[in-house]
Design an enzyme around this catalytic site. Structure first.
Site, PDB file in Angstrom:
ATOM      1  N   TYR A  94      -9.253  39.360  90.734  1.00  0.00           N
ATOM      2  CA  TYR A  94      -9.993  39.029  91.956  1.00  0.00           C
ATOM      3  C   TYR A  94      -9.100  39.212  93.177  1.00  0.00           C
ATOM      4  O   TYR A  94      -9.502  39.810  94.182  1.00  0.00           O
ATOM      5  CB  TYR A  94     -10.491  37.587  91.860  1.00  0.00           C
ATOM      6  CG  TYR A  94     -11.378  37.149  93.014  1.00  0.00           C
ATOM      7  CD1 TYR A  94     -12.745  37.430  93.011  1.00  0.00           C
ATOM      8  CD2 TYR A  94     -10.848  36.473  94.103  1.00  0.00           C
ATOM      9  CE1 TYR A  94     -13.558  37.032  94.058  1.00  0.00           C
ATOM     10  CE2 TYR A  94     -11.653  36.068  95.155  1.00  0.00           C
ATOM     11  CZ  TYR A  94     -13.013  36.344  95.132  1.00  0.00           C
ATOM     12  OH  TYR A  94     -13.804  35.951  96.174  1.00  0.00           O
ATOM     13  N   SER A 135     -11.885  37.787 101.396  1.00  0.00           N
ATOM     14  CA  SER A 135     -11.632  36.464 100.819  1.00  0.00           C
ATOM     15  C   SER A 135     -10.324  35.911 101.391  1.00  0.00           C
ATOM     16  O   SER A 135      -9.514  36.665 101.952  1.00  0.00           O
ATOM     17  CB  SER A 135     -11.509  36.619  99.295  1.00  0.00           C
ATOM     18  OG  SER A 135     -10.986  35.452  98.696  1.00  0.00           O
TER      19      SER A 135
HETATM   20  P1  NAP Z   1     -22.234  33.997  93.903  1.00  0.00           P
HETATM   21  O1  NAP Z   1     -23.215  32.957  94.291  1.00  0.00           O
HETATM   22  O2  NAP Z   1     -21.617  33.969  92.557  1.00  0.00           O
HETATM   23  O3  NAP Z   1     -22.884  35.414  94.194  1.00  0.00           O
HETATM   24  C1  NAP Z   1     -22.325  36.602  93.741  1.00  0.00           C
HETATM   25  C2  NAP Z   1     -23.314  37.730  93.970  1.00  0.00           C
HETATM   26  O4  NAP Z   1     -22.738  38.950  93.462  1.00  0.00           O
HETATM   27  C3  NAP Z   1     -24.618  37.482  93.228  1.00  0.00           C
HETATM   28  O5  NAP Z   1     -25.695  37.867  94.017  1.00  0.00           O
HETATM   29  C4  NAP Z   1     -24.465  38.377  92.015  1.00  0.00           C
HETATM   30  O6  NAP Z   1     -25.671  38.893  91.510  1.00  0.00           O
HETATM   31  C5  NAP Z   1     -23.653  39.531  92.565  1.00  0.00           C
HETATM   32  N1  NAP Z   1     -23.019  40.205  91.439  1.00  0.00           N
HETATM   33  C6  NAP Z   1     -22.095  39.676  90.593  1.00  0.00           C
HETATM   34  N2  NAP Z   1     -21.821  40.558  89.613  1.00  0.00           N
HETATM   35  C7  NAP Z   1     -22.593  41.649  89.855  1.00  0.00           C
HETATM   36  C8  NAP Z   1     -22.772  42.896  89.199  1.00  0.00           C
HETATM   37  N3  NAP Z   1     -22.149  43.180  88.034  1.00  0.00           N
HETATM   38  N4  NAP Z   1     -23.633  43.793  89.711  1.00  0.00           N
HETATM   39  C9  NAP Z   1     -24.303  43.519  90.861  1.00  0.00           C
HETATM   40  N5  NAP Z   1     -24.193  42.352  91.517  1.00  0.00           N
HETATM   41  C10 NAP Z   1     -23.340  41.430  91.018  1.00  0.00           C
HETATM   42  O7  NAP Z   1     -20.985  33.937  94.876  1.00  0.00           O
HETATM   43  P2  NAP Z   1     -20.818  34.033  96.444  1.00  0.00           P
HETATM   44  O8  NAP Z   1     -19.871  32.992  96.821  1.00  0.00           O
HETATM   45  O9  NAP Z   1     -22.126  34.122  97.129  1.00  0.00           O
HETATM   46  O10 NAP Z   1     -20.053  35.414  96.530  1.00  0.00           O
HETATM   47  C11 NAP Z   1     -20.438  36.456  97.398  1.00  0.00           C
HETATM   48  C12 NAP Z   1     -19.197  37.217  97.850  1.00  0.00           C
HETATM   49  O11 NAP Z   1     -18.373  36.336  98.604  1.00  0.00           O
HETATM   50  C13 NAP Z   1     -18.333  37.726  96.706  1.00  0.00           C
HETATM   51  O12 NAP Z   1     -17.797  38.993  97.026  1.00  0.00           O
HETATM   52  C14 NAP Z   1     -17.216  36.698  96.638  1.00  0.00           C
HETATM   53  O13 NAP Z   1     -16.055  37.208  96.084  1.00  0.00           O
HETATM   54  C15 NAP Z   1     -17.060  36.394  98.109  1.00  0.00           C
HETATM   55  N6  NAP Z   1     -16.365  35.148  98.447  1.00  0.00           N
HETATM   56  C16 NAP Z   1     -16.868  33.946  98.091  1.00  0.00           C
HETATM   57  C17 NAP Z   1     -16.179  32.792  98.452  1.00  0.00           C
HETATM   58  C18 NAP Z   1     -16.651  31.424  98.101  1.00  0.00           C
HETATM   59  O14 NAP Z   1     -15.910  30.450  98.342  1.00  0.00           O
HETATM   60  N7  NAP Z   1     -17.833  31.238  97.569  1.00  0.00           N
HETATM   61  C19 NAP Z   1     -15.009  32.885  99.195  1.00  0.00           C
HETATM   62  C20 NAP Z   1     -14.540  34.141  99.550  1.00  0.00           C
HETATM   63  C21 NAP Z   1     -15.229  35.272  99.177  1.00  0.00           C
HETATM   64  P3  NAP Z   1     -26.621  37.987  90.535  1.00  0.00           P
HETATM   65  O15 NAP Z   1     -27.189  36.914  91.424  1.00  0.00           O
HETATM   66  O16 NAP Z   1     -27.651  38.933  90.056  1.00  0.00           O
HETATM   67  O17 NAP Z   1     -25.740  37.423  89.466  1.00  0.00           O
END
Ligand code: NAP
Length: 254
Positions: free
Chosen positions: A159, A146
């Site tokens: 986080y 991130s």
């Molecule tokens: P998201 O749409 O909220 O997706 C998060 C994913 O993690 C979902 O598939 C969710 O599963 C899974 N997850 C959450 N809690 C969980 C648990 N207890 N057990 C198993 N799976 C779990 O967000 P995203 O943006 O795609 O995030 C994906 C990754 O990118 C994360 O590591 C996040 O920190 C990172 N990230 C995101 C951003 C951004 O701007 N969006 C920036 C930097 C890093 P469910 O679908 O079943 O809930």
């Protein structure tokens, strides 16, 4: 030819949190490049699975909640994936959660859940997958870091701690496993339009402040990360290890 070294035909990737968002984008990009995919989801991953099957790839889904999983559960995930699709070449540790509460009031249960989901899962899955990759003399582990692997953030101490630790773990595993043909890298997404950032994008002040600081002038999308995932998973990246690659529209260099 150089483009052939990016192909993933016949390889098997395990992707966590692939039901939606960046994980879904990663799973689809790897499948487009030729990989079969094991989807590791908290809930029903059938929509992503259907899209991968439509690309002509094999897919297997596993359901698990990382908030309550222990070491043996993670070993079972890798064992089940290998039983289902025959091997594991690529592990994408993408699943993550975020809790926005001021540091002074940040609840212990939020801190513990974020560390369990964002960090413990990466350690245990990498260890379980890494043992197999070391034995076969090849493997690719790609963690999702991130901007908060480099910066402090606001309202999200757990986080930020977890994502700094993911960057550290990436380097620690990379050092130990490079000589075995196993690379360990991370992608650090910038501000991407997914559910993770919904609260930020819904707040007009925060949204405008963030947008005005992104040199590219827009939020990223899951598709923006596809090239980086395929590159790091491929033979083309055989000598790339221990890096954290920002894909951020220029955020960090501003
Ligand atoms: P998201 O749409 O909220 O997706 C998060 C994913 O993690 C979902 O598939 C969710 O599963 C899974 N997850 C959450 N809690 C969980 C648990 N207890 N057990 C198993 N799976 C779990 O967000 P995203 O943006 O795609 O995030 C994906 C990754 O990118 C994360 O590591 C996040 O920190 C990172 N990230 C995101 C951003 C951004 O701007 N969006 C920036 C930097 C890093 P469910 O679908 O079943 O809930």
């Amino acid at each position: 030819m150089i483009l052939d070294s990016f192909r993933l035909d016949g390889q098997v990737a395990v992707v966590t949190g692939a039901r939606r968002g960046l994980g879904q984008g990663a799973a689809l990009a790897l499948a487009e490049a030729g990989a079969d995919v094991v989807l590791v989801n908290r809930g029903d991953g059938s929509e992503t699975a259907a899209q991968i099957e439509a690309l002509g790839r094999r897919v297997h889904s596993i359901e698990i909640d990382f908030a309550t999983a222990d070491h043996d559960d993670y070993v079972s995930v890798i064992d089940e994936g290998v039983d289902a699709l025959g091997r594991i070449d690529i592990l994408v540790n993408n699943a993550g959660t975020i809790k926005r509460v001021p540091a002074v009031d940040h609840p212990t249960e939020d801190w513990e859940e974020v560390l369990a989901v964002n960090l413990d899962s990466v350690f245990h899955l990498s260890q379980a997958a890494g043992r197999r990759m070391i034995d076969q003399g090849s493997g690719r582990i790609i963690n999702v870091a991130s901007m908060l692997s480099f910066q402090g953030g606001i309202l999200v101490p757990g986080y930020t701690a977890s994502k700094h630790a993911v960057a550290g773990l990436t380097k620690a595993f990379a050092n130990e496993w490079a000589a075995s043909g196993v690379t360990v890298n991370a992608i650090a997404p910038g501000y991407m339009a997914t559910d993770n950032t919904e609260a930020l994008r819904a707040d007009p002040d925060r949204s405008q402040a963030i947008l005005s600081r992104i040199p590219a002038g827009r939020w990223g999308t899951p598709a923006d990360l596809g090239g980086a995932f395929v590159f790091l998973a491929s033979d083309a990246a055989a000598y790339v290890t221990g890096t954290i690659i920002p894909v951020d529209g220029g955020w960090l260099v501003r």
